[in-house]
Scaffold this active site. Structure first.
Site, PDB file in Angstrom:
ATOM      1  N   GLY A 178      -4.930   1.310   4.457  1.00 40.20           N
ATOM      2  CA  GLY A 178      -3.634   0.966   4.712  1.00 40.20           C
ATOM      3  C   GLY A 178      -4.368  -0.133   6.277  1.00 40.20           C
ATOM      4  N   LYS A 235       0.456  -1.147   0.344  1.00 37.41           N
ATOM      5  CA  LYS A 235      -0.239  -0.054   0.155  1.00 37.41           C
ATOM      6  C   LYS A 235       0.886   1.259  -0.121  1.00 37.41           C
ATOM      7  CE  LYS A 235      -1.945   2.961   1.741  1.00 37.41           C
ATOM      8  NZ  LYS A 235      -1.700   4.635   1.717  1.00 37.41           N
ATOM      9  N   GLY A 245      -4.421   5.986   4.566  1.00 33.07           N
ATOM     10  CA  GLY A 245      -4.392   4.727   5.054  1.00 33.07           C
ATOM     11  C   GLY A 245      -5.084   4.436   5.997  1.00 33.07           C
ATOM     12  N   GLU A 305       8.908   1.561  10.877  1.00 23.50           N
ATOM     13  CA  GLU A 305       9.949   2.258  10.331  1.00 23.50           C
ATOM     14  C   GLU A 305       9.853   3.296  10.876  1.00 23.50           C
ATOM     15  OE1 GLU A 305      13.870   1.947   9.854  1.00 23.50           O
ATOM     16  OE2 GLU A 305      14.086  -0.312   9.608  1.00 23.50           O
ATOM     17  N   GLU A 315       8.710  15.896  15.136  1.00 28.43           N
ATOM     18  CA  GLU A 315       9.574  15.508  14.351  1.00 28.43           C
ATOM     19  C   GLU A 315       8.971  16.960  13.349  1.00 28.43           C
ATOM     20  OE1 GLU A 315       8.761  12.334  11.887  1.00 28.43           O
ATOM     21  OE2 GLU A 315      10.688  11.909  11.254  1.00 28.43           O
ATOM     22  N   GLY A 335      -4.863   3.463  -2.110  1.00 27.16           N
ATOM     23  CA  GLY A 335      -5.876   4.206  -1.236  1.00 27.16           C
ATOM     24  C   GLY A 335      -4.759   5.104  -0.154  1.00 27.16           C
ATOM     25  N   CYS A 392      13.549  11.421   7.335  1.00 23.58           N
ATOM     26  CA  CYS A 392      13.477  10.859   8.228  1.00 23.58           C
ATOM     27  C   CYS A 392      14.590  10.529   9.418  1.00 23.58           C
ATOM     28  CB  CYS A 392      13.012   8.848   8.864  1.00 23.58           C
ATOM     29  SG  CYS A 392      13.695   7.603   7.590  1.00 23.58           S
TER      30      CYS A 392
HETATM   31  P1  NAD Z   1       2.027   8.872   7.378  1.00 25.11           P
HETATM   32  O1  NAD Z   1       1.855   7.749   8.570  1.00 25.11           O
HETATM   33  O2  NAD Z   1       1.466   9.640   7.172  1.00 25.11           O
HETATM   34  O3  NAD Z   1       2.077   7.124   5.490  1.00 25.11           O
HETATM   35  C1  NAD Z   1       2.674   6.440   5.882  1.00 25.11           C
HETATM   36  C2  NAD Z   1       1.746   5.625   5.207  1.00 25.11           C
HETATM   37  O4  NAD Z   1       0.911   4.851   5.731  1.00 25.11           O
HETATM   38  C3  NAD Z   1       1.014   5.966   3.847  1.00 25.11           C
HETATM   39  O5  NAD Z   1       0.940   4.453   3.147  1.00 25.11           O
HETATM   40  C4  NAD Z   1      -0.283   5.680   5.013  1.00 25.11           C
HETATM   41  O6  NAD Z   1      -0.883   5.858   3.853  1.00 25.11           O
HETATM   42  C5  NAD Z   1      -0.712   4.746   6.015  1.00 25.11           C
HETATM   43  N1  NAD Z   1      -1.433   4.852   6.989  1.00 25.11           N
HETATM   44  C6  NAD Z   1      -1.792   6.191   7.892  1.00 25.11           C
HETATM   45  N2  NAD Z   1      -2.816   5.619   8.606  1.00 25.11           N
HETATM   46  C7  NAD Z   1      -1.975   4.641   8.534  1.00 25.11           C
HETATM   47  C8  NAD Z   1      -3.590   3.329   9.507  1.00 25.11           C
HETATM   48  N3  NAD Z   1      -4.258   3.759  10.736  1.00 25.11           N
HETATM   49  N4  NAD Z   1      -3.065   2.163   8.888  1.00 25.11           N
HETATM   50  C9  NAD Z   1      -2.499   2.078   8.278  1.00 25.11           C
HETATM   51  N5  NAD Z   1      -2.170   2.825   7.160  1.00 25.11           N
HETATM   52  C10 NAD Z   1      -1.870   4.127   7.285  1.00 25.11           C
HETATM   53  O7  NAD Z   1       3.767   8.430   6.451  1.00 25.11           O
HETATM   54  P2  NAD Z   1       4.219  10.105   5.612  1.00 25.11           P
HETATM   55  O8  NAD Z   1       3.341  11.244   5.741  1.00 25.11           O
HETATM   56  O9  NAD Z   1       3.535   9.325   3.976  1.00 25.11           O
HETATM   57  O10 NAD Z   1       5.887  10.021   5.701  1.00 25.11           O
HETATM   58  C11 NAD Z   1       6.015  10.711   6.878  1.00 25.11           C
HETATM   59  C12 NAD Z   1       6.596   9.804   7.919  1.00 25.11           C
HETATM   60  O11 NAD Z   1       7.852   9.532   7.313  1.00 25.11           O
HETATM   61  C13 NAD Z   1       7.048  10.908   9.109  1.00 25.11           C
HETATM   62  O12 NAD Z   1       6.956  10.338  10.257  1.00 25.11           O
HETATM   63  C14 NAD Z   1       9.025  10.474   7.584  1.00 25.11           C
HETATM   64  O13 NAD Z   1      10.000  10.270   9.614  1.00 25.11           O
HETATM   65  C15 NAD Z   1       8.462   8.478   8.728  1.00 25.11           C
HETATM   66  N6  NAD Z   1       9.727   8.214   8.007  1.00 25.11           N
HETATM   67  C16 NAD Z   1      10.702   6.872   8.573  1.00 25.11           C
HETATM   68  C17 NAD Z   1      11.172   6.365   7.443  1.00 25.11           C
HETATM   69  C18 NAD Z   1      12.321   5.266   8.303  1.00 25.11           C
HETATM   70  O14 NAD Z   1      12.859   4.497   8.080  1.00 25.11           O
HETATM   71  N7  NAD Z   1      12.396   5.122   9.719  1.00 25.11           N
HETATM   72  C19 NAD Z   1      11.594   6.879   6.354  1.00 25.11           C
HETATM   73  C20 NAD Z   1      11.229   7.958   5.831  1.00 25.11           C
HETATM   74  C21 NAD Z   1      10.495   8.256   7.042  1.00 25.11           C
END
Ligand code: NAD
Length: 449
Positions: free
Chosen positions: A187, A150, A183, A225, A356, A181, A259
């Site tokens: 998700g 996803k 989250g 992650e 962050e 789709g 990140c």
């Molecule tokens: P996000 O958490 O909003 O979304 C990440 C993914 O999760 C998306 O595909 C989203 O649709 C899905 N998602 C959101 N809510 C969900 C739920 N309730 N159930 C299942 N899936 C869900 O994050 P973002 O805004 O896309 O990315 C930025 C964040 O990602 C930052 O906090 C960043 O630090 C983190 N990040 C971490 C790493 C790492 O390796 N540690 C790498 C890159 C980004």
């Protein structure tokens, strides 16, 4: 349908169909059906298919870099080198790992095997859309799993292109499945699906928490992650000019949407003003503009929501009394741009030093002595990355060992795509990349002889 917007032009460049929970169930069923035959292929055969995928990706690299730049705003050189370069390295590493024969561990009268987990749910963010995907898909497939992915709704187009390349590489239908789709519900339906054996999630801590709770209902394994607030600890004997220059570059990479970004620069009290001057001069070189313009070093942020979030944090920093040492310059009128900001004299307990921000915002923080630096570095809920600078490598190493974080770079030690990547605390658990990343997608079996 979900529209995909180019953050530099604010124009719609494509759309994807939002999957329902039924779509998710269909994809999980396809992955379950395909898994036994994929796992039964000889290791060398899976290696051959992944090698073909790596070659396909290499041939499509220029086009993919443009696509990723268009969907999330990275300047083209960053898109080429990092956004597409890292997935190429990851695939290569998994092919090489499979090229070596499987050697089970022997413990007394036991042989310990690493077997596929089964069906993996991969949920990924928008900041490095292809890299985060391949960091899961390459080891998962290498180990004999099948995947339902996803992608982020903000930057979903590169996943469709990857799916085409997977098929062209002769990887059978059902082995890699993409469901687009939001989250919630898509998700969430995937994370909570009883047909999933492992959820590998990259994204925010808030969403990671929800994903882990959904998976817990089925006792499904989870790897998270998550975000970071990493400290760049510059010791009093360090080459300050080099440490600040590299520190600013690390913080501003991908417009600060990384990140592992070193967003907190910790400097000795006595060298604070000098560090601020150096950081402001370095930040001035980060030209903001069109990602396709070779002069650009900072593109737009990935979405209007992300721009507004970052601008909100910049206002919060000013309100909380941090000094703006650099920032607030002009940005293009169209596009989700944010001018880079360097805050000086930041209170380590303040919101901008704790949360962050995920934009081009650096906080410079004073410390009294080495112990104080370590205390401040460790005083956040996150623990993803970090850095130490010192003329004495052993001293730097000793400080690195005291930092509560998943990885530390000493004196600008370069990124190693084979080293275990992941965090502790609110940055999550589990490791990606290299042999540790492969192991994440396996289940251990002990056989007693
Ligand atoms: P996000 O958490 O909003 O979304 C990440 C993914 O999760 C998306 O595909 C989203 O649709 C899905 N998602 C959101 N809510 C969900 C739920 N309730 N159930 C299942 N899936 C869900 O994050 P973002 O805004 O896309 O990315 C930025 C964040 O990602 C930052 O906090 C960043 O630090 C983190 N990040 C971490 C790493 C790492 O390796 N540690 C790498 C890159 C980004």
């Amino acid at each position: 349908m979900i529209d995909v917007i180019n953050p530099a032009t604010e124009q719609v460049i494509g759309s994807v169909a939002a999957g329902s929970p039924d779509t998710v169930s269909g994809a999980v069923a396809a992955a379950r059906a395909a898994q036994p035959a994929w796992a039964a292929l000889p290791r060398t055969e899976r290696a051959a298919r992944l090698r073909a995928l790596q070659e396909g990706l290499a041939a499509a690299a220029p086009e993919l870099a443009e696509l990723i730049s268009a969907e999330m705003g990275a300047p083209l050189p960053v898109a080429r080198k990092v956004q597409v370069g890292l997935p190429l390295a990851t695939l290569q590493s998994m092919v090489e790992l499979l090229d070596n024969p499987e050697v089970p561990e022997t413990i007394g009268n036991s042989r310990v095997y690493r077997e596929p987990v089964g069906v993996v749910a991969a949920i990924t963010p928008w900041n490095y859309p292809l890299h985060q995907t391949v960091a899961k898909v390459a080891p998962a497939l290498a180990a004999g799993n099948t995947v339902v992915h996803k992608p982020s709704e903000v930057a979903p187009l590169s996943a469709n292109r990857l799916a085409e390349l997977v098929r062209a590489a002769g990887i059978p239908d059902g082995v890699y499945n993409v469901v687009h789709g939001y989250g919630d519900p898509t998700g969430a339906a995937l994370a909570g699906h009883p047909g999933i054996d492992l959820v590998s999630f990259t994204g925010s801590t808030a969403a990671g928490r929800k994903v882990a709770a959904l998976a817990a209902a089925n006792v499904t394994r989870v790897a998270l992650e998550l975000g970071g607030k990493s400290a760049n600890v510059i010791l009093d004997d360090a080459d300050l000019a080099a440490a600040v220059k590299v520190g600013v570059a690390n913080c501003f990479l991908n417009s600060g949407q990384t990140c592992t970004a070193w967003t907190r620069m910790l400097v000795p009290e006595s060298r604070h003003d000098e560090a601020v001057e150096l950081a402001a001069a370095a930040a001035a070189k980060y030209t903001v503009g069109d990602p396709s313009d070779p002069a650009t070093r900072l593109g737009p942020l990935a979405s209007a929501a992300q721009r507004d979030r970052v601008l909100g944090y910049i206002e919060r920093g000013k309100r909380d009394g941090a000094t703006v040492a650099f920032g607030g310059g002009e940005v293009p009128a169209v596009g989700y741009y944010v001018a880079p900001v360097v805050f000086a004299g930041v209170d380590p307990e303040s919101v901008i030093a704790q949360e962050e921000i995920f934009g081009p915002v650096l906080s410079i923080i004073r410390y009294r002595d080495e112990a104080d630096a370590v205390r401040i570095a460790n005083a956040t809920r996150y623990g993803l990355a970090g850095a130490v600078w010192s003329a004495d490598r052993d001293r730097a190493l000793a400080v690195a060992r005291r930092m509560r974080t998943g990885q530390v770079d000493i004196n600008g030690g370069s990124f190693n795509p084979l080293a275990p990547f992941g965090g502790i605390g609110d940055s999550g658990y589990g490791r990606e990349l290299g042999p540790h990343g492969y192991d994440e997608f396996t289940a251990v079996k002990a056989v007693q002889l």
